[in-house]
Structure formats: structure tokens, C-alpha cells
Write a protein that holds these residues in place. Structure first.
Motif, PDB file in Angstrom:
ATOM      1  N   GLY A   1       0.788  -1.221   0.000  1.00  0.00           N
ATOM      2  CA  GLY A   1       0.000   0.000   0.000  1.00  0.00           C
ATOM      3  C   GLY A   1       0.823   1.274   0.000  1.00  0.00           C
ATOM      4  N   SER A   2       2.127   1.179   0.274  1.00  0.00           N
ATOM      5  CA  SER A   2       2.968   2.375   0.287  1.00  0.00           C
ATOM      6  C   SER A   2       3.474   2.658  -1.124  1.00  0.00           C
ATOM      7  CB  SER A   2       4.151   2.207   1.236  1.00  0.00           C
ATOM      8  OG  SER A   2       4.989   1.152   0.823  1.00  0.00           O
ATOM      9  N   ALA A   3       3.644   3.941  -1.442  1.00  0.00           N
ATOM     10  CA  ALA A   3       4.056   4.330  -2.792  1.00  0.00           C
ATOM     11  C   ALA A   3       5.473   3.866  -3.106  1.00  0.00           C
ATOM     12  CB  ALA A   3       3.949   5.847  -2.944  1.00  0.00           C
ATOM     13  N   ALA A   4       6.368   3.969  -2.134  1.00  0.00           N
ATOM     14  CA  ALA A   4       7.774   3.608  -2.365  1.00  0.00           C
ATOM     15  C   ALA A   4       8.015   2.107  -2.268  1.00  0.00           C
ATOM     16  CB  ALA A   4       8.678   4.346  -1.378  1.00  0.00           C
ATOM     17  N   GLY A   5       7.143   1.377  -1.585  1.00  0.00           N
ATOM     18  CA  GLY A   5       7.279  -0.069  -1.479  1.00  0.00           C
ATOM     19  C   GLY A   5       8.574  -0.484  -0.790  1.00  0.00           C
ATOM     20  N   LEU A   6       9.263  -1.460  -1.403  1.00  0.00           N
ATOM     21  CA  LEU A   6      10.500  -1.985  -0.820  1.00  0.00           C
ATOM     22  C   LEU A   6      11.617  -0.944  -0.753  1.00  0.00           C
ATOM     23  CD1 LEU A   6      10.698  -5.547  -2.421  1.00  0.00           C
ATOM     24  CD2 LEU A   6      10.153  -4.981  -0.056  1.00  0.00           C
ATOM     25  N   LEU A   7      11.446   0.140  -1.463  1.00  0.00           N
ATOM     26  CA  LEU A   7      12.461   1.192  -1.436  1.00  0.00           C
ATOM     27  C   LEU A   7      12.637   1.753  -0.034  1.00  0.00           C
ATOM     28  CD1 LEU A   7      14.421   2.899  -3.130  1.00  0.00           C
ATOM     29  CD2 LEU A   7      12.546   4.525  -3.503  1.00  0.00           C
ATOM     30  N   TRP A   8      11.588   1.656   0.780  1.00  0.00           N
ATOM     31  CA  TRP A   8      11.687   2.145   2.161  1.00  0.00           C
ATOM     32  C   TRP A   8      12.730   1.366   2.955  1.00  0.00           C
ATOM     33  CZ3 TRP A   8      10.401   6.667   3.503  1.00  0.00           C
ATOM     34  CH2 TRP A   8       9.282   7.308   2.959  1.00  0.00           C
ATOM     35  N   SER A   9      12.930   0.099   2.630  1.00  0.00           N
ATOM     36  CA  SER A   9      13.948  -0.697   3.339  1.00  0.00           C
ATOM     37  C   SER A   9      15.345  -0.165   3.063  1.00  0.00           C
ATOM     38  CB  SER A   9      13.855  -2.169   2.928  1.00  0.00           C
ATOM     39  OG  SER A   9      14.165  -2.333   1.556  1.00  0.00           O
ATOM     40  N   PHE A  10      15.490   0.577   1.964  1.00  0.00           N
ATOM     41  CA  PHE A  10      16.768   1.195   1.613  1.00  0.00           C
ATOM     42  C   PHE A  10      16.864   2.614   2.172  1.00  0.00           C
ATOM     43  CE2 PHE A  10      19.616   3.509  -1.250  1.00  0.00           C
ATOM     44  CZ  PHE A  10      20.705   2.650  -1.313  1.00  0.00           C
ATOM     45  N   LEU A  11      15.741   3.341   2.139  1.00  0.00           N
ATOM     46  CA  LEU A  11      15.740   4.739   2.551  1.00  0.00           C
ATOM     47  C   LEU A  11      15.780   4.915   4.068  1.00  0.00           C
ATOM     48  CD1 LEU A  11      13.096   6.219   0.074  1.00  0.00           C
ATOM     49  CD2 LEU A  11      15.591   6.380  -0.059  1.00  0.00           C
ATOM     50  N   THR A  12      15.076   4.057   4.797  1.00  0.00           N
ATOM     51  CA  THR A  12      14.978   4.225   6.255  1.00  0.00           C
ATOM     52  C   THR A  12      16.331   4.216   6.943  1.00  0.00           C
ATOM     53  OG1 THR A  12      12.754   3.254   6.269  1.00  0.00           O
ATOM     54  CG2 THR A  12      13.945   3.311   8.366  1.00  0.00           C
ATOM     55  N   PRO A  13      17.209   3.223   6.698  1.00  0.00           N
ATOM     56  CA  PRO A  13      18.524   3.258   7.372  1.00  0.00           C
ATOM     57  C   PRO A  13      19.364   4.460   6.957  1.00  0.00           C
ATOM     58  CG  PRO A  13      18.466   1.516   5.721  1.00  0.00           C
ATOM     59  CD  PRO A  13      17.058   1.997   5.894  1.00  0.00           C
ATOM     60  N   LEU A  14      19.203   4.946   5.710  1.00  0.00           N
ATOM     61  CA  LEU A  14      19.954   6.113   5.281  1.00  0.00           C
ATOM     62  C   LEU A  14      19.508   7.370   6.034  1.00  0.00           C
ATOM     63  CD1 LEU A  14      20.216   5.655   1.405  1.00  0.00           C
ATOM     64  CD2 LEU A  14      21.914   5.111   3.163  1.00  0.00           C
ATOM     65  N   VAL A  15      18.208   7.493   6.266  1.00  0.00           N
ATOM     66  CA  VAL A  15      17.696   8.638   7.027  1.00  0.00           C
ATOM     67  C   VAL A  15      18.213   8.601   8.457  1.00  0.00           C
ATOM     68  CG1 VAL A  15      15.609   9.712   7.957  1.00  0.00           C
ATOM     69  CG2 VAL A  15      15.642   8.891   5.592  1.00  0.00           C
ATOM     70  N   MET A  16      18.171   7.409   9.072  1.00  0.00           N
ATOM     71  CA  MET A  16      18.672   7.290  10.442  1.00  0.00           C
ATOM     72  C   MET A  16      20.173   7.558  10.492  1.00  0.00           C
ATOM     73  SD  MET A  16      16.060   6.786  12.224  1.00  0.00           S
ATOM     74  CE  MET A  16      16.953   6.542  13.763  1.00  0.00           C
ATOM     75  N   LEU A  17      20.898   7.105   9.483  1.00  0.00           N
ATOM     76  CA  LEU A  17      22.332   7.347   9.418  1.00  0.00           C
ATOM     77  C   LEU A  17      22.621   8.844   9.350  1.00  0.00           C
ATOM     78  CD1 LEU A  17      25.299   6.526   8.991  1.00  0.00           C
ATOM     79  CD2 LEU A  17      24.784   6.329   6.550  1.00  0.00           C
ATOM     80  N   ALA A  18      21.876   9.560   8.484  1.00  0.00           N
ATOM     81  CA  ALA A  18      22.070  11.001   8.362  1.00  0.00           C
ATOM     82  C   ALA A  18      21.781  11.716   9.680  1.00  0.00           C
ATOM     83  CB  ALA A  18      21.173  11.551   7.252  1.00  0.00           C
ATOM     84  N   LEU A  19      20.753  11.265  10.380  1.00  0.00           N
ATOM     85  CA  LEU A  19      20.385  11.890  11.649  1.00  0.00           C
ATOM     86  C   LEU A  19      21.474  11.687  12.701  1.00  0.00           C
ATOM     87  CD1 LEU A  19      18.334  13.287  13.496  1.00  0.00           C
ATOM     88  CD2 LEU A  19      17.298  11.050  13.918  1.00  0.00           C
ATOM     89  N   TYR A  20      21.931  10.446  12.869  1.00  0.00           N
ATOM     90  CA  TYR A  20      22.965  10.164  13.869  1.00  0.00           C
ATOM     91  C   TYR A  20      24.288  10.828  13.513  1.00  0.00           C
ATOM     92  CZ  TYR A  20      20.159   6.769  16.470  1.00  0.00           C
ATOM     93  OH  TYR A  20      19.201   6.183  17.254  1.00  0.00           O
ATOM     94  N   THR A  21      24.604  10.877  12.226  1.00  0.00           N
ATOM     95  CA  THR A  21      25.838  11.544  11.811  1.00  0.00           C
ATOM     96  C   THR A  21      25.780  13.027  12.125  1.00  0.00           C
ATOM     97  OG1 THR A  21      26.136   9.947  10.020  1.00  0.00           O
ATOM     98  CG2 THR A  21      27.376  11.998   9.876  1.00  0.00           C
ATOM     99  N   LEU A  22      24.622  13.638  11.906  1.00  0.00           N
ATOM    100  CA  LEU A  22      24.447  15.062  12.209  1.00  0.00           C
ATOM    101  C   LEU A  22      24.618  15.330  13.696  1.00  0.00           C
ATOM    102  CD1 LEU A  22      23.599  17.950  11.415  1.00  0.00           C
ATOM    103  CD2 LEU A  22      21.222  17.222  11.747  1.00  0.00           C
TER     104      LEU A  22
END
Length: 277
Positions: free
Chosen positions: A33-54
Motif C-alpha cells: 500500500g505504500s508508494a515507495a514499497g521496498l524502497l523504504w527498506s533502503f531509505l529508512t537506514p539512510l535517514v537514520m544514518l544522516a540523523l545520527y551523523t548530524l
């Protein structure tokens, strides 16, 4: 006991088709049902990585260069390298956190399967592990892509990474079996696990190098089940050095015993699942 240990791989090999089906159903259902689908499994860790790095790399000015092994083949100064080091720990923590976070509600969420006498309930643990491994594998692909962009190469020692992931997987599997069983009888365990996984993050050398901890307290880090896998995975992926084979062997023995104990407990208590539910 040896025969009991053989039940761990046997439960997977004998029911591999069911495990694959349940694993894929879990992965597909999470993004349905999500627009990005499995792409979220790739995007989510990158977002968390950017946050912790910041937060830790930019605001707190955390550095890892002083903690690099003498035989390290890369330079780890700068925010890009810090992000790589951080990412390895976050991936392994995310794997374990996902496994034990879902475990307390695993049997309760599959109540229809409990009443099927012939259904091998222990494979629910394998499907949970399989789903978590899938997301970790996607995250590691992202890690290697970023590593090439930052360092210009990939360490050949990354090929040995499964030797580190296997014992962590065994330990996670044992915890899933144990917690999924306990969750049937003690529903409150589901409220306890999330803060415990947060503690595992902040009390392991993921956001900071182990060398920054005073020597008398540093040994306490090894009580955290993430410490050894994180340190050994960084040695292989980031530093390009061999892991501590003795330490890894000891961890493997403990992880295997945890898996055996979890399956033993699960099989001893499964007969009461239907009555309690």
C-alpha cells in the motif's frame, strides 16, 4: 544435547518452503500500500544514518580516528568515514532490535496457526529472522555503495562478514523463540523489550569507540550481545583487518547455546499456547 542442537538447522531445512513463504509474506506485507514499497527498506537506514551523523559527528564532534587499529588500511577522519563506522553498528543493532522487538507478539499474532496441530510453530522464529536479515542485507548494500564513494574501494575482508553475522543470527533466533513463548504467558514483556533495545544501542560501542570508555568499565561492554559483532564487523568492513578469532569463537559458542536454550524452552511450553490463548 547434540541431537537437540541438530534440531535447530533441521527445523529450517525440513520446512524451508514454509519459511520462504512466511518470510516473503512478512516483507511484502510491511510495505503493501505504500508508494515507495521496498524502497523504504533502503531509505529508512539512510535517514537514520544522516540523523545520527548530524547529531554525533557534527554537533558533538565525535571522532573515530584514534580508535582505528594499527593495521587499518583506511583513514577514518571526516564525517563520511564517521558515517560508515556508525552505519555498521546501526545495521547490526537494527537487526537484533527488529528480531526481539517482534518476538513477544509473534505467537499471539499468529493465533490461527497455533491451533493447527501439524504446523511447526518454531519456523515463525526463522521467518522473523529471515525478514530482519533481508532488511539488513539491503542496508549493507547501501553501506558498500557509500563506502566506495567515500574510500574508492571495498575491503576484501568483507567476504568474511557472514562469519560474524551467523553467530549473531543464532543468538537472535534463540531470543526470538524464548521471548515469543514468554509473550504468550506474560503480555507485559512486549512493553519491556523496546526500552531494552534502546539501552542496547547506547550501552554498546555503536555511537562511540570502545577505547573512549575507561578501562575498568570497558569490560562491561562485552555483556552487551552487540559489542563483539559490531567490533568484529567493523574490523572486516571498515578497517580491512582480520577479526579476533578467539573472541568470535567464544561468542559463537554462547550464541549456539542461547539458540538451543530458546528452542528447548519453546518446545517445552508450546503445548500450553492454545490453552492460554
Amino acid at each position: 544435547m547434540f541431537q537437540s542442537l541438530l534440531r535447530i538447522p533441521f527445523s529450517l531445512l525440513h520446512n524451508h518452503y514454509l519459511v520462504r513463504q512466511l518470510t516473503w509474506r512478512d516483507i511484502a506485507g510491511r510495505y503493501r500500500g505504500s508508494a515507495a514499497g521496498l524502497l523504504w527498506s533502503f531509505l529508512t537506514p539512510l535517514v537514520m544514518l544522516a540523523l545520527y551523523t548530524l547529531v554525533f559527528g557534527v554537533m558533538f564532534q565525535a571522532r573515530w580516528s584514534a580508535a582505528a587499529p594499527e593495521r587499518a588500511t583506511v583513514v577514518t577522519d571526516g564525517h563520511g568515514s564517521f558515517a560508515l563506522i556508525l552505519f555498521v553498528g546501526l545495521i547490526l543493532h537494527g537487526f537484533l532490535a527488529e528480531c526481539i522487538g517482534r518476538a513477544p507478539g509473534l505467537i499471539l499474532g499468529n493465533a490461527n496457526l497455533v491451533k493447527r496441530v501439524v504446523f511447526p510453530l518454531e519456523i515463525l522464529g526463522w521467518s522473523t529472522i529471515g525478514s530482519a536479515l533481508f532488511h539488513s542485507a539491503v542496508s549493507f548494500v547501501a553501506l558498500l555503495v557509500i563506502y566506495v564513494l567515500v574510500q574508492g574501494t571495498i575491503q576484501w575482508t568483507v567476504l568474511l562478514l557472514p562469519l560474524v553475522l551467523l553467530p549473531l543470527t543464532m543468538l537472535a533466533l534463540g531470543l526470538v523463540w524464548f521471548l515469543s513463548s514468554i509473550g504468550v504467558f506474560l503480555r507485559d514483556i512486549g512493553q519491556v523489550v523496546p526500552p531494552v533495545t534502546t539501552l542496547l544501542l547506547f550501552l554498546s560501542p555503536i555511537l562511540f569507540p570502545a577505547s573512549s570508555i575507561p578501562e575498568p568499565l570497558r569490560q562491561l561492554l562485552f555483556l552487551n550481545p552487540l559489542t563483539i559483532p559490531v567490533e568484529q564487523a567493523r574490523a572486516l568492513v571498515i578497517w580491512g583487518t582480520m577479526p579476533d578469532w578467539g573472541l568470535l569463537a567464544a561468542y559463537t559458542v554462547v550464541a549456539t547455546l542461547v539458540a538451543w536454550g530458546g528452542l528447548y524452552w519453546f518446545n517445552r511450553t508450546r503445548a500450553a499456547f492454545a490453552d492460554v490463548m
